[in-house]
Design a protein around this motif. Structure first.
Motif, mmCIF file in Angstrom:
data_model
loop_
_atom_site.group_PDB
_atom_site.id
_atom_site.type_symbol
_atom_site.label_atom_id
_atom_site.label_comp_id
_atom_site.label_asym_id
_atom_site.label_seq_id
_atom_site.Cartn_x
_atom_site.Cartn_y
_atom_site.Cartn_z
ATOM 1 N N ALA A 298 0.968 -1.351 0.049
ATOM 2 C CA ALA A 298 -0.094 -0.129 0.101
ATOM 3 C C ALA A 298 0.637 1.368 0.266
ATOM 4 O O ALA A 298 0.467 1.993 -0.713
ATOM 5 N N VAL A 299 1.827 0.990 0.775
ATOM 6 C CA VAL A 299 2.797 2.680 1.323
ATOM 7 C C VAL A 299 3.634 2.054 -0.242
ATOM 8 O O VAL A 299 3.492 3.584 -1.467
ATOM 9 N N TRP A 300 3.977 1.381 -1.522
ATOM 10 C CA TRP A 300 5.116 1.711 -2.647
ATOM 11 C C TRP A 300 3.234 2.021 -3.972
ATOM 12 O O TRP A 300 3.641 2.966 -4.530
ATOM 13 N N GLY A 301 1.892 1.770 -3.253
ATOM 14 C CA GLY A 301 1.158 2.123 -4.195
ATOM 15 C C GLY A 301 0.882 3.612 -3.829
ATOM 16 O O GLY A 301 0.323 4.103 -4.328
ATOM 17 N N PHE A 302 0.655 4.032 -2.639
ATOM 18 C CA PHE A 302 0.894 5.566 -2.324
ATOM 19 C C PHE A 302 2.112 6.972 -2.670
ATOM 20 O O PHE A 302 1.742 7.494 -3.331
ATOM 21 N N GLY A 370 -3.387 4.124 -1.237
ATOM 22 C CA GLY A 370 -2.061 3.607 -1.970
ATOM 23 C C GLY A 370 -2.864 2.540 -2.059
ATOM 24 O O GLY A 370 -2.356 1.948 -3.080
ATOM 25 N N LEU A 371 -3.209 1.699 -1.331
ATOM 26 C CA LEU A 371 -4.635 0.315 -2.060
ATOM 27 C C LEU A 371 -4.835 0.237 -4.000
ATOM 28 O O LEU A 371 -5.534 -0.125 -4.542
ATOM 29 N N GLY A 372 -6.129 1.824 -3.376
ATOM 30 C CA GLY A 372 -6.038 1.926 -4.644
ATOM 31 C C GLY A 372 -5.213 2.172 -6.114
ATOM 32 O O GLY A 372 -6.220 1.772 -7.206
ATOM 33 N N MET A 373 -4.468 2.535 -5.637
ATOM 34 C CA MET A 373 -3.264 3.742 -6.424
ATOM 35 C C MET A 373 -2.849 1.501 -7.390
ATOM 36 O O MET A 373 -2.485 1.703 -8.581
ATOM 37 N N LEU A 374 -2.599 0.633 -6.591
ATOM 38 C CA LEU A 374 -2.017 -0.006 -6.809
ATOM 39 C C LEU A 374 -2.216 -1.192 -7.492
ATOM 40 O O LEU A 374 -1.884 -1.926 -8.403
ATOM 41 N N VAL A 375 -3.901 -1.045 -6.825
ATOM 42 C CA VAL A 375 -4.128 -2.387 -8.132
ATOM 43 C C VAL A 375 -5.018 -1.542 -9.480
ATOM 44 O O VAL A 375 -5.168 -2.033 -10.683
ATOM 45 N N SER A 377 -2.752 0.792 -10.846
ATOM 46 C CA SER A 377 -1.438 -0.222 -11.606
ATOM 47 C C SER A 377 -1.171 -1.792 -11.963
ATOM 48 O O SER A 377 -0.860 -2.436 -13.338
ATOM 49 N N LEU A 378 -1.794 -2.300 -11.107
ATOM 50 C CA LEU A 378 -2.443 -3.725 -11.646
ATOM 51 C C LEU A 378 -3.158 -4.250 -12.972
ATOM 52 O O LEU A 378 -2.538 -4.808 -13.924
ATOM 53 N N ALA A 379 -3.687 -3.664 -12.923
ATOM 54 C CA ALA A 379 -5.450 -4.070 -13.756
ATOM 55 C C ALA A 379 -4.031 -2.963 -15.457
ATOM 56 O O ALA A 379 -4.671 -3.714 -16.323
ATOM 57 N N ALA A 380 -3.836 -1.523 -15.297
ATOM 58 C CA ALA A 380 -2.941 -1.394 -16.328
ATOM 59 C C ALA A 380 -1.760 -1.913 -17.096
ATOM 60 O O ALA A 380 -1.301 -1.811 -18.418
ATOM 61 N N THR A 381 -1.505 -2.587 -16.176
ATOM 62 C CA THR A 381 0.354 -3.351 -16.758
ATOM 63 C C THR A 381 -0.010 -4.992 -17.317
ATOM 64 O O THR A 381 0.484 -5.628 -17.228
ATOM 65 N N GLY A 382 -1.222 -5.558 -17.070
ATOM 66 C CA GLY A 382 -2.048 -6.393 -17.118
ATOM 67 C C GLY A 382 -2.263 -7.176 -16.237
ATOM 68 O O GLY A 382 -2.287 -8.928 -16.508
ATOM 69 N N ALA A 383 -1.797 -7.022 -15.054
ATOM 70 C CA ALA A 383 -1.778 -8.201 -13.796
ATOM 71 C C ALA A 383 -3.373 -8.284 -12.994
ATOM 72 O O ALA A 383 -3.001 -8.097 -11.950
ATOM 73 N N ARG A 384 -4.404 -8.291 -13.905
ATOM 74 C CA ARG A 384 -6.119 -8.600 -14.120
ATOM 75 C C ARG A 384 -5.779 -9.659 -13.399
ATOM 76 O O ARG A 384 -6.609 -9.666 -12.097
ATOM 77 N N ALA A 385 -5.322 -10.511 -13.174
ATOM 78 C CA ALA A 385 -5.375 -11.690 -12.228
ATOM 79 C C ALA A 385 -5.019 -11.232 -11.092
ATOM 80 O O ALA A 385 -5.717 -12.325 -9.854
#
Length: 596
Positions: A298-302, A370-375, A377-385
């Protein structure tokens, strides 16, 4: 020229537009309320620890802060009692709890600078579904939760100020949702007391200071001071001063509830002082490590949020989260305990924030964003699983929060004799206070599931109620802050009938809850007093008339002035932008000074 006929369908169309834009937040808010409060969304009272609502509550001494205890329930009790005049008190209780949970989830979801629906859900869910919320719900601290729920809305105003400045406009020009949400957020913040007010300052002030938005900072500070006036002015009318037990510093300090130690427990939003308010499983290494990994992610997402927020807003929330974490951890250290003890002894109001884990609210907001931003980012990079796993990770790590803390929540109904006793006491306009016995700050009623709960008597009567203010934490008995309660306790400690001594202290009624341990023995001590009513669980005794000149329900000038200041603050804060726009329209020029 004929005026156009108003379109009465406009509000409905606007509601549909808002629902289309906010549907993830609406679904999240409803889902959180049903998932957590599901077992108690029926008639009856949820009674546990600090969560005390009574049928037909009067605007008594607790509302005005004129009782024997510190005015911690000012102004939250005014909201609770006021809402209970519109709804049955048990429904008002559920509305406040449900509204706080929903507003917390929706506020965090809207604050996160993300567009993906699941990213918004992740932010809102992370802000609500965590050990901090579990602990406060367990302890029944609904007002603290309400203040916590307001922080995202207040910070939205900070973001609005910084963004309008970057666009070259004056923040005072817009009275849009950001200002209204800020005022509403500030009003809700003060419900949580001094600790949550300090958490709000730590959340919002650094960003405004870093951006050098001094006018907005001063305006926010003045608004917050006006909103806290009822609490501050009620405190000034206390004749006994403020003498806090320094042992409370160590008793309410953060504690390790994971194998990661105090710091690891705190950064994963735990560390609450009560060992009973810790979620099951937090003491297991796998759960603790996964919680730490989620916090780090979460901190990394922030960190990714820095590209979407103004620099001052990003750094400001980070500074506030760090400061809140430090304040929460320091009292748990040996040197920190000594420092905090000295602070409590010499600085007024410092003891009000002894439970430092309440100041983890900025950190919780940072991690939620941060959790919102992390999700996203994952959706944008293709790691949707990985997206569903991250979104629901808080729930997977803390299943005990669901369904009323795994079935701990339940509803109860007061016995009918409570209403009968309340009617007798409240109809008596004579002076004098009421003493609630046995002498203990908490009760455990069989009809309420034997869950510890603060004595409801303080909220059931108009006249001041004197009861035990001491709190037992572990093996330590932390002394209360009421000189009046100390004097009553000294009388009760003497052998024999305490009636005459209590009369000299201005006591008119004695309520003995005979279903509590020692209740029958206490009743037997009053040999020369009038028994007004004796029931299965309550005995009401009226002492002979005394010389007390204070009438039941008297409200001092300080509480009245405090609520007047609060009302004026709301009026000015909400009407100033509209008045400014009207001035500009009438003059045809800008009413503000030209900026350098």
């Amino acid at each position: 020229m004929r005026r156009p006929i108003p379109e009465f369908g406009m509000p409905l169309r606007r509601a549909v537009v808002v629902l289309r834009r906010w549907w993830p937040e609406v679904v999240l808010g409803l889902g959180v309320v049903l998932a957590i409060l599901g077992p108690v969304l029926r008639r009856g009272y949820l009674l546990r620890y600090d969560l005390v609502f009574v049928p037909d509550p009067p605007f008594g001494a607790t509302v005005w802060g004129s009782g024997s205890e510190l005015p911690r329930a000012v102004p939250s009790e005014l909201l609770a009692v006021g809402l209970s005049q519109l709804l049955p008190a048990d429904l008002a209780e559920k509305a406040l709890l449900a509204g706080s949970l929903a507003l917390a989830a929706v506020g965090a979801a809207r604050l996160a600078p993300v567009g993906h629906p699941l990213a918004r859900v992740a932010a809102g869910l992370g802000y609500v579904w965590n050990p901090w919320m579990y602990g406060r719900l367990h302890l029944g601290q609904w007002a603290v939760i309400a203040g916590y729920a307001a922080l995202p809305w207040a910070y939205a105003w900070v973001l609005g100020v910084l963004r309008r400045r970057s666009n070259g406009t004056d923040p005072a020009d817009g009275a849009g949702p950001s200002r209204r949400s800020a005022v509403a957020g500030g009003l809700a913040v003060v419900l949580g007391g001094p600790a949550v007010v300090l958490a709000a300052v730590l959340t919002c002030a650094p960003a405004l200071a870093l951006a050098r938005r001094w006018r907005a900072l001063v305006a926010g500070a003045a608004t917050l001071a006006g909103l806290t006036a009822p609490w501050l002015l009620a405190l000034t009318q206390r004749g006994d001063g403020l003498d806090l037990d320094e042992r409370g510093v160590a008793a309410f300090a953060a504690r390790a509830d994971t194998p990661l130690g105090v710091l690891g427990s705190v950064v994963t939003l735990g560390g609450v002082w009560s060992r009973y308010a810790v979620p099951v499983g937090r003491d297991q290494w796998p759960v603790a490590v996964l919680a730490l990994v989620l916090a780090a992610a979460a901190v990394w997402g922030f960190a990714l949020t820095r590209r979407r927020w103004p620099s001052a807003a990003w750094w400001g929330l980070l500074v506030g989260a760090v400061l809140g974490t430090v304040i929460a951890v320091v009292p748990a250290l040996p040197a920190g305990t000594a420092w905090m003890t000295a602070l409590v002894e010499h600085v007024p109001l410092a003891g009000a924030v002894r439970d430092g884990t309440r100041l983890l609210a900025p950190l919780a907001l940072l991690q939620a964003v941060g959790l919102g931003m992390l999700v996203e980012s994952l959706a944008a990079t293709g790691a949707r699983a990985l997206v569903p796993l991250v979104v629901f990770a808080p729930v997977l790590l803390l299943p005990g929060l669901a369904w009323g803390l795994s079935g701990q929540f339940d509803t109860a109904r007061y016995p009918a004799e409570w209403s009968a006793v309340r009617s007798v006491v409240n109809q008596d306009r004579g002076g004098g206070s009421l003493v609630s016995l046995p002498w203990s700050s908490f009760r455990a009623y069989r009809w309420a599931g034997n869950v510890p709960v603060l004595d409801p008597a303080a909220r059931a009567f108009r006249r001041p109620v004197v009861g035990d203010q001491d709190v037992v934490v572990g093996r330590d008995r932390i002394r209360g802050e009421s000189g009046e309660a100390d004097r009553v306790a000294a009388v009760l400690a003497e052998p024999g009938d305490p009636g005459s001594a209590l009369r000299r202290l201005g006591v008119r009624y004695v309520l003995i809850q005979t279903d509590q341990p020692g209740g029958a023995e206490v009743e037997a001590r009053f040999t020369d007093a009038e028994v007004v009513r004796r029931g299965r669980t309550l005995t009401l005794i009226r002492l002979a008339d005394d010389d007390s000149s204070r009438s039941a329900g008297t409200v001092g000038i300080a509480p009245t002035l405090g609520y007047s200041v609060l009302g004026c603050t709301l009026l000015i804060a909400l009407s100033y932008p509209a008045a400014r726009r009207r001035c500009m329209l009438l003059s045809g020029t800008s009413c503000r000074r030209d900026r350098q």
